[in-house]
Design an enzyme around this catalytic site. Sequence first.
Site, short mmCIF file in Angstrom:
data_model
loop_
_atom_site.label_atom_id
_atom_site.label_comp_id
_atom_site.label_asym_id
_atom_site.label_seq_id
_atom_site.Cartn_x
_atom_site.Cartn_y
_atom_site.Cartn_z
N ARG A 1 -40.94 18.64 38.53
CA ARG A 1 -41.43 19.96 38.12
C ARG A 1 -42.82 20.24 38.66
NH1 ARG A 1 -40.80 19.49 31.88
NH2 ARG A 1 -41.97 21.44 31.98
N ARG B 1 -35.37 9.61 31.04
CA ARG B 1 -35.79 10.32 29.83
C ARG B 1 -36.09 11.77 30.18
NH1 ARG B 1 -40.44 5.91 28.78
NH2 ARG B 1 -39.14 4.13 28.18
N TYR C 1 -32.38 14.56 41.72
CA TYR C 1 -32.60 15.74 40.89
C TYR C 1 -32.39 17.00 41.73
CZ TYR C 1 -34.78 13.32 36.89
OH TYR C 1 -35.03 12.54 35.78
N ASP D 1 -36.91 15.60 29.94
CA ASP D 1 -37.76 16.32 28.99
C ASP D 1 -36.99 17.41 28.25
OD1 ASP D 1 -40.14 14.96 29.55
OD2 ASP D 1 -40.58 16.28 31.26
#
Lengths: 249, 249
Positions: free
Chosen positions: A202, A53, A113, A55
Amino acid sequence: MARYKAVVEYDGTDYAGFQRQIPEAGPTVQGELESALAAINGGVAVTAHGAGRTDTGVHAAGQVIAFDLQWAHGTDALTRALNANLPRTIAVKSAAECAAGFHPRFSAKGRRYRYAILNAPARSPLRERFAWRVWPLLDARAMAEASQYLMGRKDFGAFGSSPEPGGHTVREVREARWDADDDNAMLNFHIEADAFLRRMVRSIVGTLKWVGAGEIAPDAFGDIVASADRSRAAAPAPPNGLCLVEVLY
Amino acid sequence: MARYKAVVEYDGTDYAGFQRQIPEAGPTVQGELESALAAINGGVAVTAHGAGRTDTGVHAAGQVIAFDLQWAHGTDALTRALNANLPRTIAVKSAAECAAGFHPRFSAKGRRYRYAILNAPARSPLRERFAWRVWPLLDARAMAEASQYLMGRKDFGAFGSSPEPGGHTVREVREARWDADDDNAMLNFHIEADAFLRRMVRSIVGTLKWVGAGEIAPDAFGDIVASADRSRAAAPAPPNGLCLVEVLY
């Protein structure tokens, strides 16, 4: 009716994240994919399950989705038909039939990522769409050293919460490294784990930026990791630098 | 009142080119720059002269502009003030005082452009914003060989018309080479000349793509160059792959 797995790339800039939401939140990647699926399914709704999911504003080169569809024309034609019904900011890279029990999120064994920092004094419209611009000069070696404290199976509670209410915050980080390109102005952080907490990458990058800026030492970053205390880490770095690169099965 | 020279970068995707136009044509880069200049000049209009009139959808990493302004706060503050009044798709990289006779277009001794081809079978929202996607596989070596026919001072009438009504079509190409990155999927064409005809780079790339696709041989590309006949070259390649990299003085 068969289940299909598809790899999806998107520029997340203009989307309120992957997951379908109330319409007021703005367009979502899942919403656009489900519209394209309905369009090729005679207008009948099809649910697209996603692996991650992402952002608002986060990009993906290798998001994975699964959906059930009656389709008689082969997977190349399926890919083309979906792409013909998607905006230019979302593309299906490939599609394949998969087992009926396959679920992109629950079947995943890992995720990769990338987070891009543009370490430059001047604004750059050509690069900031996909990178967080930071200045002054960062100490890339210190950031690389600090990143090693992330490796292994441990409680990453300092960097986020479980996507499941009440879920634990233990994850296994298998890779955490930096490389540089474009005359060292682009610093790319590559991280792989079995799964990630909400905003984990992040928050890690925001805290590693403290290290790069000399605000804390690499071993102090290690202390923050070990504390598992959310109040000790930095705020999440902006979403535009983040990209879901690959989901591993 | 002094004259300033500034280097400007922009993502041209959403602009109707550099040059100010009738409002119905949509926003332009020059229009946005002049709005920012007026905003820091007490609302009084300031003209921004540009080095190159990039077309709709074309990008720039190093466009150069000049303008006359009464400004007492130094060039760093000027850069910041302009950037604070520009959309995020346009940025002033640097600004400096220059001679009153400096004109970014007429004083320029050369220009460098880059054209990016994404040679890949699948759509890529993360890369197609700044590249023309082409498939099947191109013969990069044949394209490099053909590009050598561009070198030197000659009539490039096959690839465009003069920006001046009735102007001649002789230009001097000083560099014309290809490189590849991203596992050879990104093919970047680098071209430098004293000046360019309208749509010259895009028409050259469209015709070199014929060579890469095996539709014509490298020496047939040389014949097209030598013919100076606009009807023999390909239609311009799409604007999104093109970027004005640098203006030389």
